[in-house]
Design an enzyme around this catalytic site. Structure first.
Site, PDB file in Angstrom:
ATOM      1  N   SER A  93      61.277  -0.306 -74.572  1.00 56.74           N
ATOM      2  CA  SER A  93      60.250  -0.605 -75.587  1.00 56.74           C
ATOM      3  C   SER A  93      60.922  -0.971 -76.900  1.00 56.74           C
ATOM      4  CB  SER A  93      59.360   0.624 -75.788  1.00 56.74           C
ATOM      5  OG  SER A  93      58.522   0.463 -76.920  1.00 56.74           O
ATOM      6  N   TYR A 113      58.252   9.661 -76.488  1.00 54.97           N
ATOM      7  CA  TYR A 113      58.243   8.341 -75.850  1.00 54.97           C
ATOM      8  C   TYR A 113      59.410   7.494 -76.331  1.00 54.97           C
ATOM      9  CZ  TYR A 113      56.613   3.586 -74.770  1.00 54.97           C
ATOM     10  OH  TYR A 113      56.531   2.286 -74.333  1.00 54.97           O
TER      11      TYR A 113
END
Length: 251
Positions: A143, A156
């Site tokens: 990401s 995350y």
């Protein structure tokens, strides 16, 4: 760019970016195994892929990536059943959102287990067959949050950074066996993942303000990057990361 005769395993492929990626692999000739939770819409995704890529192009494999021992056995069994897994796409992720100090240790560990530890386990399960064949593709979906930091997503972001590290370490170690390991870092895409944001209109304005390309990304944009790394033509590319984010983060 043909993947005929290849078997691909995509984790977390019953929705969002993963389902489109799985479909793209199948349309380019791969037999695709969709590993996702038993109560996910995996059967529906498979039916959609078979309708466009041909009957038998995809198979739903119910499983829980949080159970690392079970998923290791499951992926090892799939590799034995199909001869080898030629392409592994570690796509599955969870993304709870709250202030850093409110996360419990258990919540932190759950995110790492599904987002990073499961990728490690799946890679370990497929590498023996890839090494024996002298070729293989491992593609980790990370990401852009790792490069810019992101509030309310500490577990995350940490897990996605771990995937970048795993990508580089495995690329260095496995290249001698003809196995490439690369990563794709999606930016912001209009999927269910955006539901964590309370004001979606403001969030969309924020995204477009930061992107160089002034349109929202589509899941197919990520699938195209995965296809590049999965293809035989990219065999001299390893340890690399492509950010698919409309020019939000440049590095």
């Amino acid at each position: 760019m043909s993947l005929e005769g290849k078997t691909a395993l995509v984790t977390g492929a019953a929705g969002g970016l993963g389902s489109v990626t799985a479909g793209a692999l199948a349309l380019n000739g791969a037999r695709v195994l969709i590993l996702d939770l038993p109560d996910s819409p995996g059967d529906r995704v498979v039916a959609g892929i078979d309708a466009t890529a041909g009957s038998g192009a995809a198979r739903f494999v119910p499983g829980d990536l949080a159970d690392l021992d079970a998923v290791r056995a499951q992926v090892t069994g799939l590799a034995a059943e199909y001869g080898q897994i030629d392409i592994l796409v570690n796509n599955a992720a969870i993304y709870p959102s709250k202030p850093f100090e409110e996360y419990t240790t258990q919540e932190w560990q759950q995110v790492q287990r599904i987002n990073a530890d499961a990728a490690f386990v799946c890679a370990q399960a497929v590498v023996p067959g890839m090494r024996e064949a002298g070729s293989g593709r491992i593609i980790n979906i990370t990401s852009i949050t790792f490069f810019g930091g992101w509030d309310l997503l500490a577990p995350y972001v940490t897990s996605k950074g771990a995937l970048v590290g795993l990508t580089r370490a495995l690329a260095r170690e496995l290249g001698q066996h003809g196995i490439t390991v690369n990563a794709v870092a999606p930016g912001a895409f209009p999927t269910a993942a955006e539901d964590i944001h309370p004001d979606l209109e403001a969030y969309e304005r924020f995204i477009l303000d930061h992107q160089a390309v002034k349109r929202r990304g589509q899941p197919g944009d990520v699938a195209n990057a995965v296809l590049f790394f999965a293809a035989p033509e990219s065999g001299f590319v390893t340890g690399q990361l492509i950010a698919v984010d409309g020019g939000w983060v440049m590095h």
